[in-house]
Scaffold this motif. Structure first.
Motif, PDB file in Angstrom:
ATOM      1  N   HIS A  72      -0.318  -6.977   3.448  1.00 22.47           N
ATOM      2  CA  HIS A  72       0.067  -6.648   2.076  1.00 22.47           C
ATOM      3  C   HIS A  72      -1.161  -6.275   1.249  1.00 22.47           C
ATOM      4  CE1 HIS A  72       1.298  -7.460  -2.105  1.00 22.47           C
ATOM      5  NE2 HIS A  72       2.486  -7.045  -1.705  1.00 22.47           N
ATOM      6  N   ARG A  73      -2.225  -7.038   1.424  1.00 22.32           N
ATOM      7  CA  ARG A  73      -3.463  -6.813   0.669  1.00 22.32           C
ATOM      8  C   ARG A  73      -4.103  -5.473   1.040  1.00 22.32           C
ATOM      9  NH1 ARG A  73      -6.266 -11.325   2.166  1.00 22.32           N
ATOM     10  NH2 ARG A  73      -4.450 -12.472   1.447  1.00 22.32           N
ATOM     11  N   ASN A  89       0.427 -11.484   4.656  1.00 24.12           N
ATOM     12  CA  ASN A  89      -0.325 -11.424   3.400  1.00 24.12           C
ATOM     13  C   ASN A  89      -1.536 -10.502   3.524  1.00 24.12           C
ATOM     14  OD1 ASN A  89       1.014 -13.041   1.409  1.00 24.12           O
ATOM     15  ND2 ASN A  89       0.416 -14.882   2.553  1.00 24.12           N
ATOM     16  N   THR A 144       5.764 -12.925   1.099  1.00 31.65           N
ATOM     17  CA  THR A 144       4.488 -12.240   1.293  1.00 31.65           C
ATOM     18  C   THR A 144       4.366 -10.947   0.482  1.00 31.65           C
ATOM     19  OG1 THR A 144       5.349 -11.225   3.319  1.00 31.65           O
ATOM     20  CG2 THR A 144       4.118 -13.258   3.575  1.00 31.65           C
TER      21      THR A 144
END
Ligand code: AVJ
Length: 325
Positions: free
Chosen positions: A183-184, A180, A302
């Motif tokens: 991904h951010r 995550n 995710t």
């Protein structure tokens, strides 16, 4: 008999890194199940011992990873966005990545290897500078990512590489948190190439982490040697033995250091005396093993879409190419 008297406050400048190490050792050895974080296995000697592990006949993981990248480099490169810049988390010397960098064939291709070992990054830069423009970053994964993505050019995408099943060192929940976080830090259309070791026959997994040559044992015991060297510890390395076990519930290999007797150790920099019972262990590493459908599930969970998956038949291991949605 001579006694060595060290004054640790003057012989050693307590750098932030040493203080952090001491603090982590103190916290880890205070737990009911004593533990030491696996990232501390990799000082210069530890990194050399890991490199030796990758040559063991029993440890097929690295050969599978590199073989997949070599055989499928053109295939993987054809699925990448263009123009692209490459970031690698835990690159080491970047040997496995060479194949893919060669297959990308973009003039002025930028490669950002991120690693804790400055020595490995220096070798990486020397070996790969003929293939790409190498920008080494001696940083943590996420700090390095932020540095690299700040240099994104207009219309450019990033490929992030996370090879060698290092994702397996995270607790499963932490792996999801980490994905995550990645991904951010990325934009839609960016991609992630992630290597993951698969569940296989129990005995094959066990002997890969408990080789008869004793290299993995040396790699594990070096953690106590490192504490002795860097934190003024007095661990008797011969008082501990390497242990590898398969945790069926968690689907992971665990490495432990098992105390052969009742004993105590003193660690000057941590101002800590710690007692061990005979048979008690320090848990030093987990290597989670994955199922193919589990990996696809992690991608979806995710924020990634699966773009490709390549599996080695001889040593079940998967290379996974995911796209940021
Ligand atoms: C580099 C973390 C992938 O877990 O298999 C090898 C480290 N430990 N033998 C792994 C390791 C013991 C390795 N990784």
């Amino acid at each position: 008999m001579s006694t060595q008297v060290f004054d640790w406050s003057t012989t050693k400048l307590s750098s932030d890194a040493v203080r952090q190490f001491a603090c982590d050792v103190r916290a880890g050895l205070a737990k009911p199940q004593k533990e030491l974080h696996s990232k501390y296995l990799y000082d210069e000697l530890g990194s050399s011992l890991f490199e030796a592990i990758t040559h063991l006949p029993e440890y097929g993981l690295t050969r599978a990873d590199e073989g997949l990248l070599r055989r499928h480099a053109a295939d993987i490169a054809s699925l990448l966005p263009s123009p692209v810049a490459v970031i690698e988390l835990g690159s080491g010397v970047g040997q496995k990545t060479r194949h893919l960098l060669q297959a990308i064939r973009e003039p002025g291709l930028r490669y950002y290897p991120i690693d804790v070992s400055a020595d490995a990054l220096a070798r990486c830069e020397r070996d790969l500078s003929g293939i790409a423009e190498v920008h080494p970053l001696v940083q943590s994964y996420l700090d390095g990512m932020a540095r690299a993505t700040a240099e994104r050019l207009p219309a450019e995408s990033f490929l992030v590489m996370f090879l060698g099943s290092t994702i397996g060192n995270f607790e499963r929940k932490c792996a999801v948190t980490f994905l995550n976080d990645l991904h951010r830090a990325l934009l839609p259309g960016d991609m992630l190439l992630i290597g993951a070791d698969l569940v296989k026959e129990r005995d094959r997994m066990l002997v890969a982490y408990d080789d008869p040559t004793g290299v993995t044992g040396a790699f594990n015991l070096n953690l106590l040697g490192r504490i002795n060297r860097e934190l003024g510890g007095d661990f008797q390395l011969r008082g501990f033995e390497h242990q590898a076990l398969w945790n069926e519930d968690q689907r992971r290999i665990e490495m432990h250091l098992r105390s052969r007797c009742n004993q105590t150790a003193f660690i000057a920099e941590a101002d800590l005396t710690v007692a061990f019972r005979a048979g008690e262990t320090i848990w030093t590493e987990s290597s989670h093993k994955f199922q193919l459908d589990e990996l696809d599930g992690m991608a979806k969970q995710t924020g990634f879409q699966v773009a490709g998956q390549w599996v080695d038949r001889d040593w079940p291991f998967a290379e996974n190419l995911w796209t940021v949605i």
